[in-house]
Design an enzyme around this catalytic site. Sequence first.
Site, PDB file in Angstrom:
ATOM      1  N   HIS A 168       0.835  -1.191   0.000  1.00 20.83           N
ATOM      2  CA  HIS A 168       0.000   0.000   0.000  1.00 20.83           C
ATOM      3  C   HIS A 168       0.880   1.256   0.000  1.00 20.83           C
ATOM      4  CE1 HIS A 168      -3.832  -2.154   1.680  1.00 20.83           C
ATOM      5  NE2 HIS A 168      -3.388  -2.652   0.556  1.00 20.83           N
ATOM      6  N   GLU A 202       1.245   3.722   2.042  1.00 22.51           N
ATOM      7  CA  GLU A 202       1.945   4.062   3.276  1.00 22.51           C
ATOM      8  C   GLU A 202       3.260   3.296   3.404  1.00 22.51           C
ATOM      9  OE1 GLU A 202      -2.554   3.971   4.303  1.00 22.51           O
ATOM     10  OE2 GLU A 202      -1.166   3.077   2.851  1.00 22.51           O
ATOM     11  N   ALA A 239     -19.441   9.248 -28.246  1.00 22.91           N
ATOM     12  CA  ALA A 239     -19.036  10.443 -28.981  1.00 22.91           C
ATOM     13  C   ALA A 239     -20.182  10.800 -29.915  1.00 22.91           C
ATOM     14  CB  ALA A 239     -17.761  10.169 -29.780  1.00 22.91           C
ATOM     15  N   SER A 244     -19.559   5.802 -38.716  1.00 24.04           N
ATOM     16  CA  SER A 244     -19.259   6.579 -37.511  1.00 24.04           C
ATOM     17  C   SER A 244     -17.779   6.921 -37.340  1.00 24.04           C
ATOM     18  CB  SER A 244     -19.721   5.812 -36.265  1.00 24.04           C
ATOM     19  OG  SER A 244     -19.069   4.557 -36.178  1.00 24.04           O
ATOM     20  N   TRP A 260     -14.586   9.038 -38.459  1.00 29.43           N
ATOM     21  CA  TRP A 260     -14.513   9.246 -37.022  1.00 29.43           C
ATOM     22  C   TRP A 260     -15.357  10.471 -36.668  1.00 29.43           C
ATOM     23  CZ3 TRP A 260     -12.611   5.485 -34.224  1.00 29.43           C
ATOM     24  CH2 TRP A 260     -11.636   4.648 -34.766  1.00 29.43           C
ATOM     25  N   LEU A 319     -11.826  -3.461 -28.944  1.00 30.27           N
ATOM     26  CA  LEU A 319     -12.129  -3.023 -27.580  1.00 30.27           C
ATOM     27  C   LEU A 319     -10.914  -3.144 -26.661  1.00 30.27           C
ATOM     28  CD1 LEU A 319     -15.684  -4.579 -27.080  1.00 30.27           C
ATOM     29  CD2 LEU A 319     -15.090  -2.327 -27.965  1.00 30.27           C
ATOM     30  N   ASN A 365     -27.479   1.267 -24.538  1.00 23.70           N
ATOM     31  CA  ASN A 365     -27.495   2.456 -23.688  1.00 23.70           C
ATOM     32  C   ASN A 365     -28.888   2.677 -23.084  1.00 23.70           C
ATOM     33  OD1 ASN A 365     -24.820   2.980 -24.209  1.00 23.70           O
ATOM     34  ND2 ASN A 365     -25.195   4.602 -25.684  1.00 23.70           N
TER      35      ASN A 365
END
Length: 372
Positions: free
Chosen positions: A50, A52, A154, A168, A170, A204, A299
Amino acid sequence: MIYKRFMKLALEEAKKGCGWVNPNPMVGAVIVKNGEVIGKGYHKMYGGHHAEINALSSCTMDPSGGTMYVTLEPCCHYGKTPPCTDAIIKSGISEVVIGTKDPNELVSGGGIKKLRKSGIKVVTGVLEEECRELNEVFFHYITSKTPFLTMKYAMTLDGKIATDSGKSKWISGVAAREHSHYIRHAYSAIMVGVGTVVADDPMLNCRLPGCKNPIRIICDTNLRIPLESKIVKTANSITTIIATAEAPESEKAKELREKGAYILTVSRNDGHIDLRELMESLGQKKINSVLLEGGATLNAAALKSGIVNKVHAYISPKIFGGETAKTPVGGLGIDSPDEAFVLEGRKETLIGEDILLEYTLKRREPDVHWNN
């Protein structure tokens, strides 16, 4: 104020862990003695030391009597590593300044209590808003046990994600596309619908040097994904999960597993996979964040199911027109403007020729007033 000055340094350290520590939080630590920084560190990778501990090991002098600035409350339990509180106490640090408390029920104030009990002065809430914002993903995941989901798209200035003919590439400029790949690195997983795979045959992946690929999640109710797609062909090298309502013992499922894909069976809801159930399953697999780069149909389903936490919209200074050209969210939508999905907490960033708008989705019950 001196506390804020050094906490800002700790925040900069914490950001270096972006994309590498999921599902853990990004944490930075700075150690100061006699007004000078003598050590600093951050949580570099999941399962590693970690912040710390890394800060203590980097000290250029004995930290005894010094002050540690840390963006998140130090842990006080055994996990993949020993408690950070024990190392801080042993080091002789006399003061610990904390950005925000840890919502993890295994810590949740326990680290602060343990430090104070040992005689260390503890100051909390320094740049708390900034520290919480840095780890909004972690705070959501650790309390809900489901991934933080950002819907990203986008679009042109007239709200189109493709031309009337479906082209699409760009919409956004080079700088915005590069930025979106960094976001892929930052998130644990990227999710699209099978329609996107069939139409665009995407990889992807993250194409930036020195960054990691996200886990790929394909929502494919009826297992329509082509075996010759780039996703399937690279499933052995990039972790790929295909969420489906089809039987896991089907011939297509078997072929996909042979090519390296993981088949995740999810119940049907309204003719498609149950997205809320999917989020619960992904959370159990320690996937703390999902970047949704789906088309209009997925979506709409994500909004309807109530799994969207944030929206990233890249706005390009272009106009496509076209009455039937697709917009970011499909379906029939809501009936009245009063029933709209409301966004809040606007953040604007100019990226090259494009504008990135970031919003948090105001919470509402899923499936309310959504036309079927």
